[in-house]
Design a protein around this motif. Structure first.
Motif, short mmCIF file in Angstrom:
data_model
loop_
_atom_site.label_atom_id
_atom_site.label_comp_id
_atom_site.label_asym_id
_atom_site.label_seq_id
_atom_site.Cartn_x
_atom_site.Cartn_y
_atom_site.Cartn_z
N GLU A 110 0.85 -1.18 0.00
CA GLU A 110 0.00 0.00 0.00
C GLU A 110 0.89 1.23 0.00
O GLU A 110 1.83 1.33 0.78
N ILE A 111 0.59 2.16 -0.90
CA ILE A 111 1.38 3.38 -1.01
C ILE A 111 0.45 4.57 -0.83
O ILE A 111 -0.58 4.68 -1.50
N THR A 112 0.81 5.48 0.08
CA THR A 112 0.04 6.69 0.33
C THR A 112 0.85 7.90 -0.11
O THR A 112 1.99 8.09 0.33
N PHE A 113 0.26 8.69 -1.00
CA PHE A 113 0.89 9.92 -1.49
C PHE A 113 0.26 11.09 -0.73
O PHE A 113 -0.87 11.50 -1.01
N THR A 114 0.99 11.61 0.27
CA THR A 114 0.41 12.63 1.14
C THR A 114 0.60 14.05 0.63
O THR A 114 -0.03 14.97 1.13
N GLY A 115 1.48 14.23 -0.34
CA GLY A 115 1.85 15.57 -0.77
C GLY A 115 3.16 16.01 -0.17
O GLY A 115 3.95 16.71 -0.80
N ASP A 116 3.39 15.62 1.10
CA ASP A 116 4.66 15.91 1.77
C ASP A 116 5.61 14.72 1.75
O ASP A 116 6.81 14.87 1.96
N ASP A 117 5.06 13.54 1.51
CA ASP A 117 5.88 12.33 1.49
C ASP A 117 5.12 11.24 0.75
O ASP A 117 3.92 11.39 0.46
N VAL A 118 5.81 10.17 0.44
CA VAL A 118 5.20 8.99 -0.16
C VAL A 118 5.57 7.82 0.74
O VAL A 118 6.75 7.49 0.90
N ILE A 119 4.54 7.21 1.36
CA ILE A 119 4.77 6.21 2.39
C ILE A 119 4.28 4.86 1.90
O ILE A 119 3.14 4.73 1.43
#
Length: 285
Positions: free
Chosen positions: A120-129
């Motif tokens: 699972e990849i979350t693109f927060t705008g400040d980071d990519v987790i």
């Protein structure tokens, strides 16, 4: 080098020339705020190795109100499935920046017996987790940096980016290069125009733009995962349907020359919805 399903990651090819900067939506020519985009895409593919069917795949996308969602499924087929049952599912949702997808959440499920893994990849705008279960033994040497992750999209959004931008810019028939982060590895997909042809495939008959796609490792790779010299000089050849009036030029054929033969994925059925109308494969002849 272990080959990934090359429709999903387009990662079975390698670089040809010296590294150059991959362009993104911020680098591309400005388009009208009324950029033509399809409402829905449904594509079905079959994959063959040495003429033997080995893969079924599907790719769907929905675009509405400046947002998009897409999902893909890959599964072994034919005789191969008797010996190795494997399935890969992927899904993503995000926002559209003109004709460029900007992912928010990506999920990738690889079911292959003892090697089942969810990413699972979350693109927060400040980071990519990335959240990987089970975890990778290594995040690469060196691992992808925050800056490298932030400039990238997931593999499924990269395919959609290519389809939405092929044949869109007169000076770049294949569109712009894609930067990809798959939860561990960060790589570029370089697009090089190869030529224009007429295709006669089961799911599409008409003009195509042929592009050579080169796979360029950036970071997050272990030494054994890096392409060898032969792969560095072997592009993945992709045919994009030359249908800019539909707002998208879907890939209709993938071809990769391997040491022992040729691997091919071809479109089996293609539907593109524009507004209230549906354009099927027959309409695209």
């Amino acid at each position: 080098m272990r080959h990934k399903p090359f429709l999903l990651a387009l990662a079975s090819a390698a670089m040809l020339a010296a590294p150059q900067q991959a362009k993104t939506a911020d680098d591309a020519p400005q388009a009208s705020s009324e950029t033509l985009l399809p409402r829905a895409i449904d594509a079905q593919y079959s994959g063959y190795l040495l003429g033997i069917k080995v893969l079924n795949a599907s790719l769907d996308a929905r675009l509405s109100g400046g947002e998009y969602e897409s999902d893909a499924l890959f599964e072994t087929a034919g005789l191969v499935r008797w010996f190795k049952k494997a399935e890969i599912e992927a899904e993503v949702e995000g926002e559209m920046d003109r004709s460029y997808p900007k992912p928010k959440n990506y999920r990738h499920m690889n079911a292959a017996g003892s090697k089942d893994r969810t990413i699972e990849i979350t693109f927060t705008g400040d980071d990519v987790i990335s959240d990987v279960n089970p975890r990778f033994g290594s995040m690469g040497q060196p691992p992808a940096t925050r800056e490298e992750r932030l400039e990238a999209v997931d593999a499924l959004s990269a395919i959609l980016q290519m389809a939405l931008n092929a044949n869109r810019h007169a000076d770049r028939p294949c569109g712009y290069d894609a930067r990809v982060f798959d939860g561990k590895q960060r790589y570029d997909l370089r697009m090089i125009y190869e030529g224009d042809y007429e295709a006669k495939l089961k799911g599409y008959k008409g003009p195509v733009t042929s592009c050579n796609v080169y796979y360029i490792p950036v970071s997050g790779f272990d030494p054994e995962d890096l392409p060898d010299e032969d792969m560095e000089n072997t592009p993945l050849r992709v045919w994009f349907a030359d249908t800019p009036s539909y707002g998208v030029s879907m890939p209709v054929r993938f071809e990769l020359q391997l040491d022992f033969g040729k691997a091919v994925i071809e479109i089996r059925d293609l539907d593109i919805a524009m507004g209230d109308s549906l354009a099927g494969a027959d309409a695209l002849d």
